[in-house]
Motif scaffolding. Structure first.
Motif, short mmCIF file in Angstrom:
data_model
loop_
_atom_site.label_atom_id
_atom_site.label_comp_id
_atom_site.label_asym_id
_atom_site.label_seq_id
_atom_site.Cartn_x
_atom_site.Cartn_y
_atom_site.Cartn_z
N GLU A 67 1.06 -1.41 0.33
CA GLU A 67 -0.01 0.18 -0.03
C GLU A 67 0.75 1.07 0.19
O GLU A 67 1.52 1.73 0.58
CB GLU A 67 -0.68 -0.29 1.38
CG GLU A 67 -2.26 -0.79 1.54
CD GLU A 67 -3.26 -0.69 2.54
OE1 GLU A 67 -3.28 0.29 2.35
OE2 GLU A 67 -3.53 -1.55 2.97
N ASN A 68 1.14 2.22 -1.25
CA ASN A 68 1.41 3.49 -1.02
C ASN A 68 2.46 3.07 -0.77
O ASN A 68 3.78 3.80 -0.28
CB ASN A 68 0.74 4.46 0.07
CG ASN A 68 -0.43 5.07 -0.10
OD1 ASN A 68 -0.76 4.97 -0.61
ND2 ASN A 68 -0.92 4.43 1.53
N LYS A 94 -0.41 2.35 -5.39
CA LYS A 94 -1.12 2.79 -4.38
C LYS A 94 -2.41 1.47 -3.68
O LYS A 94 -1.65 2.04 -2.41
CB LYS A 94 -2.83 3.29 -4.92
CG LYS A 94 -3.59 4.08 -4.23
CD LYS A 94 -5.28 4.45 -4.55
CE LYS A 94 -5.43 5.47 -3.49
NZ LYS A 94 -6.76 6.59 -3.91
N TYR A 112 3.62 6.60 -2.84
CA TYR A 112 3.07 6.53 -4.20
C TYR A 112 3.32 7.91 -4.26
O TYR A 112 2.53 8.66 -3.48
CB TYR A 112 1.73 5.57 -3.65
CG TYR A 112 0.78 5.76 -4.78
CD1 TYR A 112 1.39 5.02 -6.01
CD2 TYR A 112 -0.71 6.81 -4.89
CE1 TYR A 112 0.04 5.17 -7.18
CE2 TYR A 112 -0.61 6.78 -6.06
CZ TYR A 112 -0.94 5.82 -6.68
OH TYR A 112 -2.15 6.63 -8.08
N LYS A 141 1.44 10.61 3.21
CA LYS A 141 0.73 8.94 3.60
C LYS A 141 1.62 7.93 4.49
O LYS A 141 2.66 7.87 4.91
CB LYS A 141 0.87 8.28 1.91
CG LYS A 141 -0.63 9.40 1.30
CD LYS A 141 -1.53 8.86 1.29
CE LYS A 141 -2.39 9.45 0.46
NZ LYS A 141 -4.31 9.35 0.31
#
Length: 134
Positions: free
Chosen positions: A8-9, A14, A75, A81
């Motif tokens: 994730e990210n 993403k 990302y 993030k």
């Protein structure tokens, strides 16, 4: 054996949800679609687990891969993030077949998977199946 990877990210992704990994896995695709990112995530995890510095949880630049700075990994370079990793291991091979006990204890301490380290070691021996999440 590594069965699935979730990111994730992280770099090109993403969300990469449960990429299946088989004994022979071929990653193919257009330029900048994330092929190298998948391999780099595995190498980063390996060098982080083997890092002798207990104060450094994630080793971005090390023996196996040099990834630069945190902002280079997120990302779309959105620094606010969080980056997430999940490596799902097969039930056919125990966790201890992949990592010696020292590395396993380091994993528990560094990644804070479970607060009670002794319980985590006992559980791993019983289940022979583990998800690694950061």
């Amino acid at each position: 054996m590594l069965e699935k990877i979730t990111l994730e990210n992280f770099k090109a992704f993403k969300k990469l949800d449960g990429l299946p990994v088989k004994p022979i896995t071929i990653l193919c695709g257009t330029n900048s679609c994330g092929k190298s990112s998948v391999l780099q995530s595995i190498l980063m995890m390996k060098q982080s687990l083997e890092n002798p510095n207990p104060n450094q949880n994630l080793l971005l630049n090390g023996r196996f891969v040099n990834l630069g700075y945190f902002e280079d990994l997120v990302y779309q370079k959105k620094v606010g993030k969080e980056i997430g990793f999940n490596f799902e291991l097969s039930e056919y091979i125990s966790f201890f077949d992949l990592f010696d006990e020292y590395l396993f204890e380091k994993l528990i301490e560094k990644m804070s998977l479970i607060m009670d380290k002794d319980k985590a070691i006992d559980d791993a021996k019983k289940k022979m199946n583990y998800n690694l999440s950061l």
